[in-house]
Design a protein around this motif. Sequence first.
Motif, short mmCIF file in Angstrom:
data_model
loop_
_atom_site.label_atom_id
_atom_site.label_comp_id
_atom_site.label_asym_id
_atom_site.label_seq_id
_atom_site.Cartn_x
_atom_site.Cartn_y
_atom_site.Cartn_z
N GLN A 1 -15.81 -3.96 -1.16
CA GLN A 1 -14.59 -3.17 -1.28
C GLN A 1 -13.73 -3.29 -0.04
OE1 GLN A 1 -15.47 0.85 -2.34
NE2 GLN A 1 -16.49 0.26 -4.23
N GLU A 2 -12.42 -3.14 -0.26
CA GLU A 2 -11.48 -3.15 0.85
C GLU A 2 -11.47 -1.80 1.53
OE1 GLU A 2 -7.68 -4.17 -0.68
OE2 GLU A 2 -8.32 -6.11 -1.41
N GLY A 3 -10.95 -1.78 2.75
CA GLY A 3 -10.80 -0.51 3.45
C GLY A 3 -9.69 0.32 2.83
N LYS A 4 -9.70 1.63 3.10
CA LYS A 4 -8.70 2.52 2.53
C LYS A 4 -7.45 2.61 3.38
CE LYS A 4 -11.06 3.71 -1.02
NZ LYS A 4 -10.69 3.31 -2.34
N SER A 5 -7.45 2.04 4.57
CA SER A 5 -6.26 2.12 5.42
C SER A 5 -5.19 1.18 4.91
CB SER A 5 -6.63 1.76 6.86
OG SER A 5 -7.09 0.44 6.93
N ALA A 6 -4.02 1.73 4.66
CA ALA A 6 -2.92 0.94 4.10
C ALA A 6 -2.10 0.26 5.18
CB ALA A 6 -2.04 1.84 3.25
N GLY A 7 -2.26 0.70 6.42
CA GLY A 7 -1.49 0.10 7.50
C GLY A 7 -0.02 0.50 7.44
N LEU A 8 0.84 -0.32 8.05
CA LEU A 8 2.26 0.00 8.08
C LEU A 8 2.96 -0.35 6.78
CD1 LEU A 8 3.16 -1.21 11.67
CD2 LEU A 8 2.82 1.11 10.87
N GLY A 9 2.30 -1.06 5.87
CA GLY A 9 2.91 -1.41 4.60
C GLY A 9 3.20 -0.20 3.74
N ALA A 10 2.41 0.85 3.88
CA ALA A 10 2.62 2.06 3.08
C ALA A 10 3.85 2.82 3.53
CB ALA A 10 1.40 2.96 3.15
N ILE A 11 4.22 2.69 4.79
CA ILE A 11 5.39 3.39 5.30
C ILE A 11 6.67 2.80 4.73
CG2 ILE A 11 6.71 3.92 7.39
CD1 ILE A 11 4.05 3.93 8.89
N SER A 12 6.72 1.49 4.63
CA SER A 12 7.95 0.84 4.16
C SER A 12 8.03 0.77 2.64
CB SER A 12 8.03 -0.58 4.74
OG SER A 12 6.96 -1.36 4.24
N LYS B 1 -3.93 -0.19 -9.97
CA LYS B 1 -5.14 -0.40 -9.17
C LYS B 1 -6.41 -0.24 -10.00
CE LYS B 1 -6.92 0.46 -4.66
NZ LYS B 1 -6.57 0.82 -3.35
N GLY B 2 -6.37 0.59 -11.04
CA GLY B 2 -7.55 0.79 -11.87
C GLY B 2 -7.94 -0.45 -12.65
N ARG B 3 -6.99 -1.34 -12.91
CA ARG B 3 -7.27 -2.56 -13.66
C ARG B 3 -7.55 -3.75 -12.77
NH1 ARG B 3 -2.10 -1.59 -17.27
NH2 ARG B 3 -2.80 0.28 -18.33
N SER B 4 -7.39 -3.58 -11.49
CA SER B 4 -7.59 -4.69 -10.56
C SER B 4 -9.07 -4.81 -10.20
CB SER B 4 -6.77 -4.47 -9.29
OG SER B 4 -7.28 -3.36 -8.57
N MET B 5 -9.38 -5.79 -9.40
CA MET B 5 -10.76 -6.01 -8.95
C MET B 5 -11.25 -4.82 -8.13
SD MET B 5 -13.20 -8.01 -9.19
CE MET B 5 -14.61 -8.74 -8.48
N GLU B 6 -10.36 -4.25 -7.34
CA GLU B 6 -10.73 -3.08 -6.53
C GLU B 6 -11.09 -1.89 -7.43
OE1 GLU B 6 -11.60 -1.01 -3.09
OE2 GLU B 6 -11.15 -3.13 -3.34
#
Length: 80
Positions: A26-37, A48-53
Amino acid sequence: MDILRTILTVIFILISLFLAVVILMQEGKSAGLGAISGAADTYWGKNKGRSMEGILVKLTRAAVILFLVLAVVLNLGIWS
């Protein structure tokens, strides 16, 4: 009864290994600066429910439930 306990113990170990692998994938839950923009509002963010994650999250939940149920069953003390 000893055969059943051995089978359940082997299944418990396999679920433990499967759970460790699924969690590490699994990927980390931190979205980084991408979530701000607003970059989180992409197709993959909305579906997201249909993706691999999403599939990995569902597999993790199922494996944790099986893990806990088997842990309780194996520790009931009815095997003596």
